[in-house]
Design a protein around this motif. Structure first.
Motif, PDB file in Angstrom:
ATOM      1  N   LYS A  46      29.228  12.505  84.541  1.00 38.92           N
ATOM      2  CA  LYS A  46      30.444  11.681  84.568  1.00 38.92           C
ATOM      3  C   LYS A  46      31.243  11.796  83.265  1.00 38.92           C
ATOM      4  CE  LYS A  46      28.092   7.865  85.174  1.00 38.92           C
ATOM      5  NZ  LYS A  46      26.751   8.462  85.027  1.00 38.92           N
ATOM      6  N   SER A  47      30.564  11.626  82.140  1.00 37.71           N
ATOM      7  CA  SER A  47      31.288  11.669  80.863  1.00 37.71           C
ATOM      8  C   SER A  47      31.839  13.065  80.603  1.00 37.71           C
ATOM      9  CB  SER A  47      30.377  11.242  79.705  1.00 37.71           C
ATOM     10  OG  SER A  47      30.013   9.882  79.845  1.00 37.71           O
ATOM     11  N   THR A  48      31.071  14.073  80.982  1.00 41.12           N
ATOM     12  CA  THR A  48      31.544  15.449  80.819  1.00 41.12           C
ATOM     13  C   THR A  48      32.816  15.665  81.636  1.00 41.12           C
ATOM     14  OG1 THR A  48      29.299  16.234  80.447  1.00 41.12           O
ATOM     15  CG2 THR A  48      30.920  17.877  81.142  1.00 41.12           C
ATOM     16  N   PHE A  91      36.686   5.188  75.315  1.00 37.78           N
ATOM     17  CA  PHE A  91      35.377   5.815  75.247  1.00 37.78           C
ATOM     18  C   PHE A  91      34.271   4.832  75.611  1.00 37.78           C
ATOM     19  CE2 PHE A  91      38.085   8.372  72.580  1.00 37.78           C
ATOM     20  CZ  PHE A  91      37.723   9.658  72.949  1.00 37.78           C
ATOM     21  N   GLN A  92      33.090   5.414  75.853  1.00 42.59           N
ATOM     22  CA  GLN A  92      31.950   4.626  76.291  1.00 42.59           C
ATOM     23  C   GLN A  92      31.597   3.523  75.272  1.00 42.59           C
ATOM     24  OE1 GLN A  92      29.208   7.398  77.924  1.00 42.59           O
ATOM     25  NE2 GLN A  92      27.894   5.851  78.841  1.00 42.59           N
ATOM     26  N   SER A  93      31.583   3.871  73.996  1.00 43.79           N
ATOM     27  CA  SER A  93      31.522   2.814  72.984  1.00 43.79           C
ATOM     28  C   SER A  93      32.939   2.704  72.442  1.00 43.79           C
ATOM     29  CB  SER A  93      30.533   3.173  71.886  1.00 43.79           C
ATOM     30  OG  SER A  93      30.727   4.500  71.491  1.00 43.79           O
ATOM     31  N   ALA A 167      38.847   5.965  81.504  1.00 44.78           N
ATOM     32  CA  ALA A 167      37.988   4.953  80.889  1.00 44.78           C
ATOM     33  C   ALA A 167      36.534   5.224  81.258  1.00 44.78           C
ATOM     34  CB  ALA A 167      38.409   3.562  81.364  1.00 44.78           C
ATOM     35  N   ASP A 168      35.700   5.407  80.231  1.00 51.11           N
ATOM     36  CA  ASP A 168      34.285   5.705  80.455  1.00 51.11           C
ATOM     37  C   ASP A 168      33.474   4.427  80.300  1.00 51.11           C
ATOM     38  OD1 ASP A 168      31.888   6.959  80.874  1.00 51.11           O
ATOM     39  OD2 ASP A 168      32.155   8.473  79.304  1.00 51.11           O
ATOM     40  N   GLU A 169      33.039   3.873  81.397  1.00 54.01           N
ATOM     41  CA  GLU A 169      32.280   2.627  81.425  1.00 54.01           C
ATOM     42  C   GLU A 169      32.913   1.542  80.568  1.00 54.01           C
ATOM     43  OE1 GLU A 169      28.178   2.762  81.759  1.00 54.01           O
ATOM     44  OE2 GLU A 169      28.044   4.920  82.016  1.00 54.01           O
ATOM     45  N   PRO A 170      34.154   1.153  80.912  1.00 52.52           N
ATOM     46  CA  PRO A 170      34.868   0.183  80.075  1.00 52.52           C
ATOM     47  C   PRO A 170      34.207  -1.188  80.071  1.00 52.52           C
ATOM     48  CG  PRO A 170      36.070   0.567  82.098  1.00 52.52           C
ATOM     49  CD  PRO A 170      34.955   1.573  82.059  1.00 52.52           C
TER      50      PRO A 170
HETATM   51 MG   LIG Z   1      28.262   8.946  80.381  1.00 52.37          MG
END
Ligand SMILES: [Mg+2]
Ligand SMILES: Nc1ncnc2c1ncn2[C@@H]1O[C@H](COP(=O)(O)OP(=O)(O)O)[C@@H](O)[C@H]1O
Length: 242
Positions: A46-48, A91-93, A167-170
């Motif tokens: 997913k993040s990729t 980003f995720q963080s 948005a990565d896991e907002p």
């Molecule tokens: Mg990820």
């Protein structure tokens, strides 16, 4: 009508025997104005995928275009211009800079924009007001809550008024109430016309989107419309979501 389009997008990390295929050939088309959720197990790519969509991670092969523009055919400078003009990334963080105020964090993407300081400040104040943080501009990130930090990250991503927000896991680290507030915010940005692609592990959060892409082992395994309510949990009976 313009599109985000991926054609057989592949990303391998490393080479030879150590090579990992994070994304193994994905094709899809997203219309401008859509709100898409991406779900899949941890490590499924997913993040990729999101960083490739964000012009931050060059695919090993395949085509990726936004509004007909081949993003990875651009040179580095043009690609940076493209990113600045078209994309906001959460980003995720949160990646907030701890020693800068909330307002200064939101102004960061404007550093390379050729406008005067007063205009930049007004743009950042406007973005903060859109995420409901008017009163917190002069705090440091450590002096606001996790949900507020997330909203600062969103304000920073939208300060350029990009047409696309990734948005990565907002809501990854937020409690239920705060995560609903963040989802309401994303929904209202989408209603104002912003295209949103959001990675989430939460079926409830995915229920805010209008379309679901489910990926597994670097492949797109499901592409379905969502009708507004939380999606059926039974769909997720296999594997742990991330
Ligand atoms: Mg990820
Ligand atoms: N920079 C990297 N270098 C090597 N392998 C990576 C890198 N980033 C991700 N991977 C690997 O690619 C796969 C997909 O990772 P990722 O896209 O982070 O998945 P997800 O976001 O779904 O958890 C995983 O096997 C992960 O270990």
């Amino acid at each position: 009508m313009s599109y985000i389009q991926a054609e057989n997008l592949i990303k391998q990390y490393g080479a030879g025997e150590a090579a990992v295929t994070a994304v193994g050939g994905m094709s899809f088309r997203i219309k401008m104005g859509e709100f898409v959720a991406v779900m899949g197990e941890s490590g499924s790519g997913k993040s990729t995928l999101l960083t490739m969509m964000g012009a931050l991670n060059t695919p090993t092969s395949g085509e990726y275009s936004v509004d007909g523009l081949g993003v990875y055919e651009l040179g580095q400078d043009q690609r940076a211009d493209f990113r600045r003009e078209f994309l906001g990334f959460v980003f995720q963080s949160f990646h907030l800079v701890t020693y800068l105020t909330v307002l200064e964090n939101v102004m960061l993407p404007l550093v390379t924009v050729k406008t005067n300081g007063r205009t930049k400040r007004a743009m950042a104040e406007d973005a903060l007001s859109r995420v409901g943080l008017d009163g917190k501009a002069h705090r440091l990130p450590g002096q606001i809550s996790g949900g507020e930090q997330e909203r600062v990250a969103i304000a920073r991503a939208i300060v350029n008024e990009p047409p696309i927000l990734l948005a990565d896991e907002p809501s990854g680290n937020l409690d239920t109430k705060t995560s609903r507030e963040v989802m309401d915010l994303l929904r209202s940005l989408n209603e104002d016309g912003m295209t949103i692609v959001m990675v989430t592990h939460s079926p409830e959060c995915a229920g805010y989107a209008r379309r679901l892409l489910r990926i597994s082992d670097g492949l797109l395994v499901e592409d379905i419309p969502i009708n507004g309510s939380a999606i059926n949990l039974e769909c997720w009976s296999t594997g742990v979501m991330d």
